[in-house]
Enzyme design. Sequence first.
Site, PDB file in Angstrom:
ATOM      1  CE1 TYR A 147      49.361  33.751  31.887  1.00  0.00           C
ATOM      2  CE2 TYR A 147      49.198  34.775  34.037  1.00  0.00           C
ATOM      3  CZ  TYR A 147      48.655  34.498  32.802  1.00  0.00           C
ATOM      4  OH  TYR A 147      47.412  34.977  32.480  1.00  0.00           O
ATOM      5  CE  LYS A 159      44.996  29.870  31.288  1.00  0.00           C
ATOM      6  NZ  LYS A 159      46.282  30.265  31.841  1.00  0.00           N
ATOM      7  CG  ASP A 203      52.071  28.079  36.704  1.00  0.00           C
ATOM      8  OD1 ASP A 203      51.455  27.097  36.247  1.00  0.00           O
ATOM      9  OD2 ASP A 203      51.704  29.263  36.529  1.00  0.00           O
ATOM     10  NE  ARG A 247      35.597  36.114  53.358  1.00  0.00           N
ATOM     11  CZ  ARG A 247      35.839  36.335  54.658  1.00  0.00           C
ATOM     12  NH1 ARG A 247      36.966  35.947  55.222  1.00  0.00           N
ATOM     13  NH2 ARG A 247      34.955  36.961  55.404  1.00  0.00           N
TER      14      ARG A 247
END
Length: 420
Positions: free
Chosen positions: A126, A227, A202, A73
Amino acid sequence: MADDRAVKVEAAAEAVDGPALSPETALLHEPSLDSFTGVVPALYQTSLFTFDSFAAMRATLEAAPGSRHVYSRGRNPTVEAFERKVAMLERAEGAVAFGSGMAAISAVLLTSLRAGDRVVCVRNVYPDAFRLMTQLLPRYGVAVEFVDGADVAAVTAALHGTDGRPARLLYLESPTSQLFELQDVAALAAAAKAVGALTVIDNSWATPLGQRPLEHGADLVVHSASKYLSGHSDVVAGVVAGRSELVDRLRAEALMLLGGKLAPFEAWLLLRGLRTLPVRLERHGRSALEVARRLQGHEAVRAVHYPGLDDHPQRPIFERYFSAGSGLLSFELVDERLVEGFVDSLRLFRLGVSWGGFESLVYPSLLSHLTGAADSATRYFEVPRALVRLHVGLEDPADLIADLTRALDSGRKGGMPLAV
Ligand SMILES: *Cc1c(COP(=O)(O)O)cnc(C)c1O
């Protein structure tokens, strides 16, 4: 013994990832994950890492908890190799990976903000980032104000606020989703810094090969690695890059406590995708520019939104900040009644969300409006209903242009109005 190996591995990684190599070359090498001299880095698909003795485990947990792999993790060698590649590309001190772009964005916001804080965010961001800020953050006492990111004076005024209480965080996305508006990152980051606010941006559209916001004063860069960084439409992932102090805090608080970590297998796929990022992006950008120019000349098209076009209204900003354009653009049909027939006539552009993979996609705003109740596109920012988003994939651009032209012409044959 295991610990010695970890030290050697990190030294080797630095030797190859150092400034002497170009990013294109460094992306192709990963000595830290060498196993049995295999040319492909190893996949460490393990949840935990063991210790040779009580004393060894005590030494790690007591003295230097982050110094060695303990549990996946927090740190996993395959995930870390991906993080180092992104840090290298963004010229950042460090990077931390997450299980999606939204996990990365929410991690940054939830660990940077507290009740009573205010966020200034550019409009047309977004849509799920918008919904996070308008649906969830208010529950924790955080207010968000949306502004036109092209208007430096408006952003500066919003950062200062009206009650003498400046904003805590400035959130940028350049270009924005849907309409591809650009931001003067250096001017906005300086305005944020002047009031003590953190600048987050972003950078998914450009990737670090197209734009490097940290060099212009941004504090943290976030990516949807689903992406272009992945590039093959088979991974959902996110990553944040920035100064060590900020990235270390994200690892300790967001990764360890919120828990949205990236899977080792997906990191391994991302390492594969990254190797071809420079050649893929070059092709996406060149083809998208060709498509954008052809769309501009068609009578069924009212406007084309692509930052790489010479006549984009913010061309000077593109030239200052971007070394290349990518494959995502939008355009407006002259009448929204043409949208459905156009979309259904396409053969190569498949109908779907997301972008950044090898394939060409189409996504009309008439459908993206349906994906959420408080959609940034329809309710707040008036994205045109006749807007259609295209992702220009790696196919031969001549085939793509023929597909688009045929679909645009078919609307005309169907007797739809072209002049409005
Ligand atoms: C897709 C996308 C995101 C969200 O990323 P996920 O990996 O889907 O969670 C964030 N920002 C932009 C600009 C995007 O296009």
